[in-house]
Design a protein around this motif. Sequence first.
Motif, PDB file in Angstrom:
ATOM      1  N   GLY A   1       1.337  -2.406  -6.283  1.00 40.73           N
ATOM      2  CA  GLY A   1       1.482  -3.776  -6.731  1.00 40.73           C
ATOM      3  C   GLY A   1       2.068  -3.837  -8.127  1.00 40.73           C
ATOM      4  O   GLY A   1       2.260  -2.818  -8.792  1.00 40.73           O
TER       5      GLY A   1
ATOM      6  N   SER B   1       7.824  -3.831  -2.394  1.00 41.10           N
ATOM      7  CA  SER B   1       7.247  -4.136  -1.094  1.00 41.10           C
ATOM      8  C   SER B   1       6.783  -2.846  -0.435  1.00 41.10           C
ATOM      9  O   SER B   1       7.558  -1.876  -0.349  1.00 41.10           O
ATOM     10  CB  SER B   1       8.289  -4.839  -0.214  1.00 41.10           C
ATOM     11  OG  SER B   1       7.754  -5.125   1.047  1.00 41.10           O
ATOM     12  N   ASN B   2       5.533  -2.830  -0.022  1.00 48.38           N
ATOM     13  CA  ASN B   2       4.966  -1.654   0.649  1.00 48.38           C
ATOM     14  C   ASN B   2       5.177  -0.368  -0.145  1.00 48.38           C
ATOM     15  O   ASN B   2       5.514   0.669   0.412  1.00 48.38           O
ATOM     16  CB  ASN B   2       5.555  -1.498   2.063  1.00 48.38           C
ATOM     17  CG  ASN B   2       5.252  -2.690   2.931  1.00 48.38           C
ATOM     18  OD1 ASN B   2       4.161  -3.248   2.863  1.00 48.38           O
ATOM     19  ND2 ASN B   2       6.227  -3.101   3.729  1.00 48.38           N
ATOM     20  N   GLY B   3       5.003  -0.442  -1.451  1.00 50.65           N
ATOM     21  CA  GLY B   3       5.108   0.739  -2.295  1.00 50.65           C
ATOM     22  C   GLY B   3       6.527   1.186  -2.582  1.00 50.65           C
ATOM     23  O   GLY B   3       6.738   2.227  -3.195  1.00 50.65           O
ATOM     24  N   GLN B   4       7.509   0.422  -2.157  1.00 49.49           N
ATOM     25  CA  GLN B   4       8.911   0.776  -2.373  1.00 49.49           C
ATOM     26  C   GLN B   4       9.571  -0.274  -3.265  1.00 49.49           C
ATOM     27  O   GLN B   4       9.250  -1.450  -3.189  1.00 49.49           O
ATOM     28  CB  GLN B   4       9.661   0.839  -1.030  1.00 49.49           C
ATOM     29  CG  GLN B   4       9.103   1.849  -0.049  1.00 49.49           C
ATOM     30  CD  GLN B   4       9.286   3.280  -0.521  1.00 49.49           C
ATOM     31  OE1 GLN B   4      10.344   3.667  -0.982  1.00 49.49           O
ATOM     32  NE2 GLN B   4       8.227   4.069  -0.420  1.00 49.49           N
TER      33      GLN B   4
ATOM     34  N   GLU C   1      13.244  -2.007  -4.288  1.00 44.66           N
ATOM     35  CA  GLU C   1      14.627  -2.207  -3.847  1.00 44.66           C
ATOM     36  C   GLU C   1      15.341  -3.031  -4.909  1.00 44.66           C
ATOM     37  O   GLU C   1      14.868  -4.098  -5.311  1.00 44.66           O
ATOM     38  CB  GLU C   1      14.652  -2.952  -2.512  1.00 44.66           C
ATOM     39  CG  GLU C   1      16.039  -3.301  -2.042  1.00 44.66           C
ATOM     40  CD  GLU C   1      16.038  -4.243  -0.836  1.00 44.66           C
ATOM     41  OE1 GLU C   1      17.113  -4.786  -0.535  1.00 44.66           O
ATOM     42  OE2 GLU C   1      14.972  -4.443  -0.224  1.00 44.66           O
TER      43      GLU C   1
END
Length: 188
Positions: A2, A172-175, A177
């Motif tokens: 997060g 998002s989801n630990g990634q 972009e």
Amino acid sequence: MGKSTLLDLLCGLAEPKSGEILIDGAALHNIDLRQWRHLIGYVSQDTVLLDDTILNNVLVGAPTLGSADAERALQQAGAWDFVSVFPEGLQTIVGERGGMLSGGQRQRIAIARALAHQPLLLLLDEPTSALDPESEKTICETLQKLAQDYTIIAVSHQPAVINAADRVFILSNGQAELLTHAQNKGGH
């Protein structure tokens, strides 16, 4: 991961579960964290001001700094215009939790506090949350001016902050972009 976790990782308050954080090519875990943290100015989502003077709120925890440092930081944060017209100036008492000031004024005092020791990196957690649109616009303009002299990482869901940024990363989801400039500015 997060947004708060990201800031904790950058401050060295948490260790990554995998990979590593590099600062100018050096792994963060190999850097003197006390020295690293001294290079960071941090503004939390929950601005907490002491029932004390503006001067003491800006210089809290910085006994080697003085009123000239506070004035410089307040000018950088876009707060000097309103502070200088108060009859007591820097000696104005802000009230419990800064209750004598507007939300935008409290936030600019918090930014000045982060700038007082002249950091190299400014970290902001939701810098415009709970502000009215005009205060949000003012804070975003201030951040754009500060970006000329500081590296700023602001985590936010607010469109105004996102639109003011040079680069936007979506977590998002630990990634992470990177959005292109056109995507960031609402283009296609």
